[in-house]
Design an enzyme around this catalytic site. Structure first.
Site, PDB file in Angstrom:
ATOM      1  N   TYR A 142      -1.220   0.246  10.521  1.00  0.00           N
ATOM      2  CA  TYR A 142      -1.503  -0.266   9.175  1.00  0.00           C
ATOM      3  C   TYR A 142      -0.341   0.037   8.235  1.00  0.00           C
ATOM      4  O   TYR A 142       0.110  -0.832   7.483  1.00  0.00           O
ATOM      5  CB  TYR A 142      -2.787   0.361   8.636  1.00  0.00           C
ATOM      6  N   SER A 180       0.842  -1.196   0.000  1.00  0.00           N
ATOM      7  CA  SER A 180       0.000   0.000   0.000  1.00  0.00           C
ATOM      8  C   SER A 180       0.875   1.243   0.000  1.00  0.00           C
ATOM      9  O   SER A 180       1.972   1.242   0.574  1.00  0.00           O
ATOM     10  CB  SER A 180      -0.908   0.022   1.236  1.00  0.00           C
TER      11      SER A 180
END
Length: 279
Positions: A181, A168
């Site tokens: 995250y 990501s």
């Protein structure tokens, strides 16, 4: 964010129909996904020549309904039983679930050509707010779950197979309250480099894809239905191209990494981010 069942159709269509496979028909594709239930994925793919699509998700972490409830809700009863070879839902942090999935692949006797490790979870918490439980939940799925998904597939990977990890762009910037995250996705990116080295002798290519903000159900799960539209608009305003991405745009990148067209790519990280981190 992980792509949902219907949104993954483009990936498999391209993999199976683009003439990128050896003679003898399509090989097995495993998709590890944290979106919706396996039954919807099965019906999305029911007309394609897919031998098997396995989907292992982190149900208990994402707090999704029980698989049986999803099955009752989404199965089109008029269409009859589910296609053969579709693996039931599972949990990528549960080794028994992964064993069950890969046992089904092993029974097919054709090995594994493509593994897309896509399952993930996320939550917002600042450094001051985050708890050990929050951290463990995110790393158990995003890091440990990804490791187990690939590790248990190793005996089945055919020579020349392609492993794609879903990283990501979050790993590249310091979005407040998104630290755990982001750190988990940085770990996934690092896995791609290391595993590419470790599997190189087998001709197995390992690469990562790093999506920017993508319009998936994961956003709604993260911020809630009532905040979803405003959150997406805010994300899109920060992207150079002026909008958030579409799942099929990530799917095309994954299909490229899975195919022979990317044969000279190893340990790479392919950004699909609308220029968010490029210009």
């Amino acid at each position: 964010m992980a792509m949902g069942a219907g949104q993954l159709r483009g990936v498999v269509e391209r993999l199976i129909t683009a003439g990128q496979w050896q003679a003898g028909g399509p090989h097995i594709v495993i998709v590890s996904d944290a979106g919706y239930d396996v039954n919807r994925l099965a019906w999305v793919l029911r007309d394609l020549p897919v031998e098997m699509v396995g989907r292992v998700r982190s149900d208990r972490v994402m707090r999704l309904p029980k698989p049986r409830v999803l099955e009752d809700r989404f199965r089109p009863r008029r269409c009859g039983p589910l296609p053969a070879g579709i693996s039931p839902p599972g949990d990528i942090t549960d080794t028994a679930d992964l064993d069950r999935l890969y046992d089904a692949v092993r029974e097919r006797g054709r090995g594994l050509d493509v593994l897309f490790a896509n399952a993930a979870t996320a939550s917002f918490a600042t450094l001051e707010q985050i708890t050990g439980e929050d951290f463990d939940r995110i790393f158990e799925v995003n890091v440990k779950g990804t490791l187990l998904t690939v590790q248990k597939a190793l005996p089945l990977l055919n020579d020349g197979a392609s492993v794609i990890l879903n990283a990501s762009t979050a790993a590249d910037h310091g979005t407040p309250a998104f630290g755990a995250y982001a750190a988990s996705k940085a770990a996934v990116r690092s896995f791609a480099r290391t595993w590419a080295n470790e599997l190189n002798s087998r001709g197995v290519r390992v690469n990562a894809v790093s999506p920017g903000p993508i319009d998936t159900s994961g956003i709604t799960e993260l911020v809630g239905e009532e905040n979803s539209a405003a959150f997406k608009a805010n994300l899109g305003a920060k992207v150079a191209i002026g909008r958030i991405g579409r799942p099929e745009e990530v799917a095309a990148a994954v299909a490229f990494l899975a195919s022979a067209d990317s044969s000279y790519m190893m340990g790479a990280n392919l950004y699909v981010d609308g220029g968010e981190h490029q210009i």
